[in-house]
Scaffold this motif. Structure first.
Motif, PDB file in Angstrom:
ATOM      1  N   SER A 102      19.822   5.354  -1.662  1.00  0.00           N
ATOM      2  CA  SER A 102      19.501   4.088  -2.304  1.00  0.00           C
ATOM      3  C   SER A 102      18.627   3.285  -1.354  1.00  0.00           C
ATOM      4  N   VAL A 103      17.353   3.169  -1.682  1.00  0.00           N
ATOM      5  CA  VAL A 103      16.402   2.430  -0.846  1.00  0.00           C
ATOM      6  C   VAL A 103      15.621   1.463  -1.735  1.00  0.00           C
ATOM      7  N   GLY A 104      15.626   0.208  -1.381  1.00  0.00           N
ATOM      8  CA  GLY A 104      14.875  -0.789  -2.128  1.00  0.00           C
ATOM      9  C   GLY A 104      15.734  -1.876  -2.716  1.00  0.00           C
ATOM     10  N   GLY A 105      17.042  -1.630  -2.806  1.00  0.00           N
ATOM     11  CA  GLY A 105      17.925  -2.616  -3.409  1.00  0.00           C
ATOM     12  C   GLY A 105      18.582  -3.546  -2.414  1.00  0.00           C
ATOM     13  N   GLY A 106      18.586  -3.143  -1.141  1.00  0.00           N
ATOM     14  CA  GLY A 106      19.185  -3.987  -0.118  1.00  0.00           C
ATOM     15  C   GLY A 106      18.298  -5.164   0.251  1.00  0.00           C
ATOM     16  N   GLU A 107      18.898  -6.155   0.877  1.00  0.00           N
ATOM     17  CA  GLU A 107      18.180  -7.400   1.176  1.00  0.00           C
ATOM     18  C   GLU A 107      16.949  -7.177   2.038  1.00  0.00           C
ATOM     19  N   ASN A 108      17.031  -6.286   3.013  1.00  0.00           N
ATOM     20  CA  ASN A 108      15.898  -6.051   3.904  1.00  0.00           C
ATOM     21  C   ASN A 108      15.274  -4.670   3.717  1.00  0.00           C
ATOM     22  N   ASP A 109      15.573  -4.032   2.598  1.00  0.00           N
ATOM     23  CA  ASP A 109      15.040  -2.690   2.344  1.00  0.00           C
ATOM     24  C   ASP A 109      13.545  -2.721   2.064  1.00  0.00           C
ATOM     25  N   PRO A 110      12.843  -1.656   2.429  1.00  0.00           N
ATOM     26  CA  PRO A 110      11.463  -1.511   1.970  1.00  0.00           C
ATOM     27  C   PRO A 110      11.459  -1.135   0.494  1.00  0.00           C
ATOM     28  N   MET A 111      10.350  -1.355  -0.166  1.00  0.00           N
ATOM     29  CA  MET A 111      10.192  -0.952  -1.569  1.00  0.00           C
ATOM     30  C   MET A 111       9.000  -0.021  -1.676  1.00  0.00           C
ATOM     31  N   PHE A 112       8.732   0.446  -2.873  1.00  0.00           N
ATOM     32  CA  PHE A 112       7.665   1.414  -3.101  1.00  0.00           C
ATOM     33  C   PHE A 112       6.840   0.957  -4.295  1.00  0.00           C
ATOM     34  N   THR A 113       5.708   1.632  -4.511  1.00  0.00           N
ATOM     35  CA  THR A 113       4.864   1.248  -5.639  1.00  0.00           C
ATOM     36  C   THR A 113       3.936   2.395  -6.008  1.00  0.00           C
ATOM     37  N   VAL A 114       3.381   2.304  -7.218  1.00  0.00           N
ATOM     38  CA  VAL A 114       2.347   3.230  -7.692  1.00  0.00           C
ATOM     39  C   VAL A 114       1.039   2.453  -7.753  1.00  0.00           C
ATOM     40  N   ASP A 115       0.005   2.972  -7.132  1.00  0.00           N
ATOM     41  CA  ASP A 115      -1.280   2.262  -7.085  1.00  0.00           C
ATOM     42  C   ASP A 115      -1.981   2.272  -8.443  1.00  0.00           C
ATOM     43  N   ASP A 116      -2.857   1.298  -8.631  1.00  0.00           N
ATOM     44  CA  ASP A 116      -3.754   1.285  -9.787  1.00  0.00           C
ATOM     45  C   ASP A 116      -5.172   1.013  -9.298  1.00  0.00           C
ATOM     46  N   LEU A 117      -6.124   1.260 -10.148  1.00  0.00           N
ATOM     47  CA  LEU A 117      -7.536   1.089  -9.803  1.00  0.00           C
ATOM     48  C   LEU A 117      -7.927  -0.386  -9.876  1.00  0.00           C
ATOM     49  N   LEU A 118      -8.683  -0.852  -8.908  1.00  0.00           N
ATOM     50  CA  LEU A 118      -9.133  -2.232  -8.923  1.00  0.00           C
ATOM     51  C   LEU A 118     -10.122  -2.469 -10.061  1.00  0.00           C
ATOM     52  N   PRO A 119     -10.125  -3.666 -10.658  1.00  0.00           N
ATOM     53  CA  PRO A 119     -11.008  -3.922 -11.806  1.00  0.00           C
ATOM     54  C   PRO A 119     -12.488  -3.762 -11.473  1.00  0.00           C
ATOM     55  N   HIS A 120     -12.868  -3.966 -10.203  1.00  0.00           N
ATOM     56  CA  HIS A 120     -14.264  -3.841  -9.808  1.00  0.00           C
ATOM     57  C   HIS A 120     -14.786  -2.409 -10.005  1.00  0.00           C
ATOM     58  N   LEU A 121     -13.866  -1.439  -9.925  1.00  0.00           N
ATOM     59  CA  LEU A 121     -14.266  -0.036 -10.081  1.00  0.00           C
ATOM     60  C   LEU A 121     -13.628   0.597 -11.310  1.00  0.00           C
ATOM     61  N   GLY A 122     -13.051  -0.207 -12.169  1.00  0.00           N
ATOM     62  CA  GLY A 122     -12.303   0.330 -13.299  1.00  0.00           C
ATOM     63  C   GLY A 122     -13.014   0.260 -14.626  1.00  0.00           C
ATOM     64  N   VAL A 123     -14.326   0.228 -14.614  1.00  0.00           N
ATOM     65  CA  VAL A 123     -15.078   0.089 -15.867  1.00  0.00           C
ATOM     66  C   VAL A 123     -14.793   1.251 -16.812  1.00  0.00           C
ATOM     67  N   GLU A 124     -14.881   2.472 -16.305  1.00  0.00           N
ATOM     68  CA  GLU A 124     -14.649   3.633 -17.165  1.00  0.00           C
ATOM     69  C   GLU A 124     -13.175   3.735 -17.569  1.00  0.00           C
ATOM     70  N   GLN A 125     -12.290   3.411 -16.650  1.00  0.00           N
ATOM     71  CA  GLN A 125     -10.856   3.448 -16.977  1.00  0.00           C
ATOM     72  C   GLN A 125     -10.532   2.484 -18.110  1.00  0.00           C
TER      73      GLN A 125
END
Length: 469
Positions: A169-192
């Motif tokens: 269990s990682v991410g639920g504790g007060e000082n735990d690190p969290m994680f994420t899934v990246d997305d494309l920035l709008p400046h380069l996301g024209v085709e997306q």
């Protein structure tokens, strides 16, 4: 001042027309106080149980505090006895033995405790461009674009070859690190941006960012991956091969919270279907000696078709019920044919932001109470058990006598989509079954919204079902 005399038309309108009312126009002060208390306990359950395994652990803890004990095959059972059986730690079945013989049937509440999420693949950890990621395989019906750029926790278990199981269990504790899934920035996301929502975020791009710092005392390749493995080994004693026998889930790192200036709503991950699972479980904890045996099912795997040993299609439930019946020398089929099941699953709440997919006259509304669904399924009721008129009338009577606010509900317009529940699997066992549950906004999103009033009325509804004679 004299009361206004109602006209004959007004009297006939009251007698003949179906006119649902907002629950707050009918809610007593006593019920409102109980509602607030109930919802605080529910929010705690959501935060503690973000996976099906955690829900089972918490439910067993609470059940044992209320006098429940594990059901052992062959044990004697008398009215008022409280028993449970864990289904491999991922599902749970509980019962309070009633005064009547099981030959007279049982009253069942059936809900599921799994929710849409991102599961880790068997070989998930890799490094690319000096960043470490975990590959995922999404579970259930998600909209993939909703799962990028949000904080995530990692919860689950790693089973080792020596038979031991390590909880993660990682991410639920007060000082735990969290994680994420990246997305494309709008400046380069024209085709997306030109792609349909279902294609803009490919499933294979739902990779969780878990590190970027290389292992210091090494000159080989994949030093960031090595550093992550080293941290995992120090904390959990695992190695990379152990991912193969792991069940690790990435879930939103949101805590359940009140929504709105008036705090009338709850926002959280996992309302589908823990909002109904908790309602039927909390109601069962308060039952002492019912007339008919009360049974609560917290099932797994509903979001992917109720398959597998922990799903509602499994014989695990039949085995549990058979052991109860054997204690009274009652044939299982005789018990089933007299039983009733309320399939406690959420329904879609009417959302005025997206009116085109709802049929307003037959949609559940926020704050109107527990939503009854005669049928679910898709298009021509495909995949639905479609409760009989007699079953619907029975539930109407039980809920009205229990002071429960309820409403009828369909899952949107006929050809707009659809969905299913465990109802058909209970009905296939020769058990009269109907769906009912809490209306949800943003269903299957990482952050869903429900009304406190509807949560509480679903709890009251489940209690009325358990106590029905």
């Amino acid at each position: 001042m004299e009361d206004k005399v109602k006209t004959p038309g007004e009297l006939r309108r009251e007698a003949l027309c179906y006119a649902p009312k907002n629950g707050y126009d009918r809610l007593s002060q006593e019920d409102e106080a109980a509602m607030q208390d109930y919802c605080e306990h529910y929010k705690h359950f959501l935060d503690v149980g973000k996976t099906e395994r955690e829900c089972v652990d918490e439910a067993i803890r609470q059940a044992e505090e209320h006098g429940f004990r594990p059901l052992e095959r062959g044990m004697e059972l008398k009215p008022g006895d409280k028993v449970y059986r864990s289904n491999r730690g991922k599902g749970l079945m509980l019962a309070v033995i009633g005064k009547k013989s099981l030959a007279e049937g049982v009253n069942i509440g059936a809900a599921h405790i799994d929710s849409p999420r991102l599961d880790l693949k068997p070989n998930p950890l890799y490094e690319d461009s000096e960043m470490a990621f975990l590959k995922t395989h999404y579970y259930g019906g998600i909209r993939k674009y909703q799962w990028v750029t949000i904080p995530l926790e990692l919860r689950g278990v790693v089973a080792l070859k020596d038979g031991s199981v390590v909880k993660v269990s990682v991410g639920g504790g007060e000082n735990d690190p969290m994680f994420t899934v990246d997305d494309l920035l709008p400046h380069l996301g024209v085709e997306q941006s030109k792609k349909p929502l279902s294609e803009a975020i490919p499933a294979e791009s739902l990779n969780i960012l878990v590190g970027s710092r290389p292992f210091k005392d090494d000159e080989g390749s994949d030093r960031v991956k090595l550093a992550v493995l080293d941290l995992l080994n120090q904390k959990y004693g695992i190695v990379e091969e152990d991912f193969i026998s792991a069940e690790l889930e990435a879930v939103p790192a949101f805590r359940a919270c009140d929504i709105g200036f008036d705090r009338s709503l709850i926002g959280s991950y996992g309302h589908d279907d823990r909002v109904c699972a908790y309602a039927e479980f909390a109601a069962l904890l308060e039952i002492e000696v019912p007339t008919r045996t009360a049974v609560c099912i917290l099932a797994d795997k509903e979001e992917i078709g109720s398959e597998g040993v922990s799903g509602m299609q499994s014989a695990a439930f039949d085995t549990f019920m058979s052991d109860l019946c054997d204690a009274q020398k009652v044939p299982l089929k005789a018990c089933y044919e007299k039983s009733f099941c309320l399939s406690a699953d959420v329904t879609a709440a009417y959302d005025p932001n997206f009116p085109d997919v709802y049929e307003k006259r037959n949609s559940a509304r926020v704050n109107y109470g527990m939503g009854l669904s005669k049928y679910t399924g898709a298009r021509g009721k495909s995949g639905s058990s479609d409760a009989s008129a007699e079953v619907v009338a029975y539930v109407r009577r039980v809920l009205d006598e229990g002071g429960v606010f309820w409403q009828m509900a369909e899952l949107g317009k006929v050809d707009a989509g659809g969905g299913g529940t465990v109802a058909c699997y209970m009905a296939n066992r020769d058990i009269d079954t109907i769906d009912a549950g809490v209306p949800v906004l943003s269903m299957h999103a990482p952050f869903e919204t429900v009304a406190k009033l509807d949560c509480y009325m679903t709890y009251k509804g489940m209690k009325a079902i358990y106590l029905a004679e």
